[in-house]
Design an enzyme around this catalytic site. Structure first.
Site, PDB file in Angstrom:
ATOM      1  N   GLU A 155       0.838  -1.206   0.000  1.00 53.07           N
ATOM      2  CA  GLU A 155       0.000   0.000   0.000  1.00 53.07           C
ATOM      3  C   GLU A 155       0.867   1.247   0.000  1.00 53.07           C
ATOM      4  OE1 GLU A 155      -4.051  -0.987   2.554  1.00 53.07           O
ATOM      5  OE2 GLU A 155      -2.707   0.601   3.209  1.00 53.07           O
ATOM      6  N   GLY A 290       4.824  43.243 -18.588  1.00 57.42           N
ATOM      7  CA  GLY A 290       4.255  43.618 -19.875  1.00 57.42           C
ATOM      8  C   GLY A 290       3.317  44.802 -19.701  1.00 57.42           C
ATOM      9  N   GLY A 292      -0.109  47.149 -19.725  1.00 53.50           N
ATOM     10  CA  GLY A 292      -1.425  46.942 -19.161  1.00 53.50           C
ATOM     11  C   GLY A 292      -2.384  46.339 -20.169  1.00 53.50           C
ATOM     12  N   GLY A 293      -3.181  45.374 -19.710  1.00 57.67           N
ATOM     13  CA  GLY A 293      -4.200  44.789 -20.569  1.00 57.67           C
ATOM     14  C   GLY A 293      -3.767  43.583 -21.368  1.00 57.67           C
ATOM     15  N   VAL A 294      -2.477  43.147 -21.230  1.00 56.23           N
ATOM     16  CA  VAL A 294      -2.012  42.013 -22.039  1.00 56.23           C
ATOM     17  C   VAL A 294      -2.285  40.663 -21.373  1.00 56.23           C
ATOM     18  CG1 VAL A 294      -0.226  43.340 -23.226  1.00 56.23           C
ATOM     19  CG2 VAL A 294       0.355  42.110 -21.116  1.00 56.23           C
ATOM     20  N   GLY A 295      -2.788  40.663 -20.128  1.00 55.30           N
ATOM     21  CA  GLY A 295      -3.169  39.399 -19.505  1.00 55.30           C
ATOM     22  C   GLY A 295      -2.219  38.875 -18.461  1.00 55.30           C
TER      23      GLY A 295
END
Length: 617
Positions: A155, A290, A292-295
């Site tokens: 086990e 990176g 702003g807004g690129v994820g």
């Protein structure tokens, strides 16, 4: 869609894209298989334990299936059991193990205990092995006679094999036995192993498997208990606490919605390499940077979701810049320690002792810490130091727009997150505009025009796509003509246009959230807005979610992207640029003090927003 199906789908997309780049036919797919094998360290049918083992496995399987190869399935579905209990019945069945089992069961923790849940007539060994494989956590109760049972040792070997790199946890409990005796096979464990060897019933290879499994398990963090002692119930409570924290961890994939996986596959390979440079030697700090807004946040959530189960303590600190400004760094330090230790009662009273306390409490723990949207060295130093606060194997991931910040703090392993390529951008846009991965043929030309306009910025694609959902061709053309007046990376300008198309009640709720309620629990927010505005905010909240102005995370908290929030606040400031007393909402501490001290409170101001902002500070 399950995580397994999602990653397999991404694997097919990955394979097709490579095919589009010129790798066509069986021979080229074999090249893809070879690359995947090299990158993952796997061979066909092999289960590789690594941080992103599952992700690489599914990409490999999707291509292998296209080749017609035999594939060894690797289940990542829901666990049949939360806990598998391994124990020697003659020692602990009627006492400690029974108490532990019933305590787990009464707390709703599905636990496999001996053969009680096996139907009669089934072969015990295959059923038992399957139960181990389908359990998230293995609790091994080592007692004086555990090693005398070849059944228990088999086990244990299977439990330890299953736990290697596959989001499992093994918790050893030493009842009336010294952990060193288990680790080095001394005392009753040495006698048992010698007896197995003398009886010649077990070959040398199996004996070595047993010895290694005993040593590996005994090296794990666990508990040593004297059966029948007064403190036994305290150990049971501690064990249940650890189990509860493990099974209650919810992946963050729901935060990002259906676009969660778009464009992340190649980035997963890259960050996997950075995180596994020294997998168990020291704390590794990795930056994701990176525009702003690129994820960046979405990507950090993806990493967190996939690897969090491999750590003793976890914490995802979202919106560090905004929250440090609104709440202060001390509150964030409290949250960091509270989340990692799963203790909601932590409060710091002496600021000078905070960092020593963090170091003392965390220096032996293997921790995963995500610091999202960091913008200053003070934030980084206050929340992670130089990485020496945490135990070996810990990972600290920082998202920021400023690479120089990472370099200045010695975070030299970093990954730049770029915009999506055309195919990825089209896929994301279609998910938002059509709630499907394929564009309607009548709208395809306009869809491509929008994708070209967006330059692959995910936030732009989400905002435009969500606001085009369900609209006619003529409405598409009109909205696109207006959108193209703004640069694709001018998200604030684009937001103003999308904002202007909202109904008045929805605008009101949007500005309330942007100014005062970002990060609030959805239920609490709905109650506050109902009492403050006099109308139910449910419809407005649904509209804002559907149009990507806000999202609701797995903790039930409302989240608004900082760029979206910034523009919402600009809209309110524009009501009276020179005098904050004449705007409709106040959230900045200094503005609230200015208005109160100078008695310039306007009838335009909603008093509820003042009290809420002061509470936050």
């Amino acid at each position: 869609m399950s995580s397994a199906r999602a990653w397999r789908r991404q694997g097919n997309v990955w394979a097709r894209r490579r095919s589009d780049d010129g790798l066509e036919g069986k021979g080229q797919n074999q090249d893809i298989l070879r690359v995947l094998e090299e990158e993952s360290g796997m061979r066909r049918g092999e289960k590789k334990g690594s941080i992103f083992g599952d992700h690489l496995q599914f990409l490999w399987m999707s291509v292998a299936e296209q080749e017609g190869d035999d594939v060894v399935p690797y289940s990542t579905g829901k666990w049949a059991y939360d806990v598998f209990l391994s124990f020697r019945g003659v020692d602990t069945r009627k006492w400690f193990t029974s108490d532990l089992y019933h305590s787990l069961k009464t707390r709703g923790i599905r636990t496999f205990f001996d053969d009680d849940e096996l139907s009669g007539g089934k072969e015990i060994k295959p059923s038992l092995l399957r139960a181990i494989e389908e359990s998230m956590i293995g609790i091994v109760v080592f007692s004086p006679n555990y090693a005398s049972s070849s059944y228990c040792l088999d086990e244990l070997v299977h439990i330890m094999d299953c736990c290697k790199g596959h989001d499992r946890l093994v918790l050893p409990v030493f009842v009336d036995v010294d952990p060193a005796h288990v680790r080095h096979q001394l005392g009753s464990y040495g006698e048992a192993m010698a007896k197995h060897e003398q009886q010649h019933r077990v070959d040398h290879a199996k004996l070595e498997q047993w010895r290694q499994a005993l040593a590996d398990a005994a090296n794990l963090s666990g508990w040593a208990i004297q059966q029948g002692s007064k403190s036994e119930y305290m150990f049971v409570r501690k064990i249940i606490g650890v189990v509860s924290r493990k099974i209650n961890r919810t992946p963050l994939h729901n935060i990002a919605g259906p676009n969660f996986l778009v464009g992340l596959d190649d980035q997963m390979y890259k960050i996997n390499t950075l995180l596994e440079l020294e997998p168990d030697q020291k704390t590794i700090m990795v930056g994701i940077w990176g525009h702003g807004g690129v994820g960046k946040t979405t990507f950090a959530q993806a990493v967190y979701s996939w690897i969090s189960d491999q750590f003793e303590g976890i914490c995802f600190l979202a919106d560090v810049t905004q929250k440090s400004r609104d709440l202060g760094l001390v509150r964030l330090q409290e949250k960091l320690l509270s989340d990692i230790l799963d203790d909601k009662n932590i409060k710091f009273t002496d600021a000078s002792q905070i960092i020593p306390i963090l170091k003392r409490r965390l220096h032996r723990m293997k921790v995963l810490l995500i610091l999202d949207d960091v913008s200053s060295t003070e934030q980084l130093e206050s929340l992670a130091g130089d990485g020496d606060w945490f135990g070996s194997g810990s990972k600290v991931i920082i998202t920021t727009r400023d690479r120089r910040l990472l370099d200045s703090q010695g975070v030299h392993s970093s990954l730049r997150l770029d915009a999506l390529n055309f195919n990825q951008a089209l896929h994301l846009f279609c998910l938002k505009a059509f709630e499907d991965s394929d564009a309607d043929p009548d709208y395809m030309k306009l869809s491509k025009r929008i994708v070209n306009y967006s330059l692959g910025i995910p936030l732009t694609l989400e905002l435009v796509g969500s606001n085009l959902f369900g609209k006619s061709i003529s409405e598409w053309k009109s909205l696109l003509d207006n959108c193209e007046r703004y640069a694709p990376d001018d998200i604030p300008g684009l937001l103003i246009f999308c904002f202007q198309n909202l109904d008045d009640d929805v605008k009101t709720i949007f500005l309330d959230i942007a100014c005062c309620f970002n990060g609030y629990k959805l239920d609490h927010l709905a109650d506050l807005l109902l009492s403050g505005r006099g109308f139910s905010p449910k419809y407005a909240l649904q509209v804002l979610i559907s149009k990507s102005f806000i999202k609701v995370d797995d903790d039930g908290e409302v989240r608004m992207h900082d760029l979206v929030q910034e523009m919402g606040r600009r809209i309110v400031y524009a009501e009276s640029p020179a005098d904050p007393g004449n705007i409709s909402r106040l959230w900045a501490y200094e503005d609230i003090l200015h208005v109160l001290r100078n008695n310039t409170l306007s009838t335009n101001l909603d008093v509820d927003t003042i009290s809420t902002s002061l509470d936050a500070n």
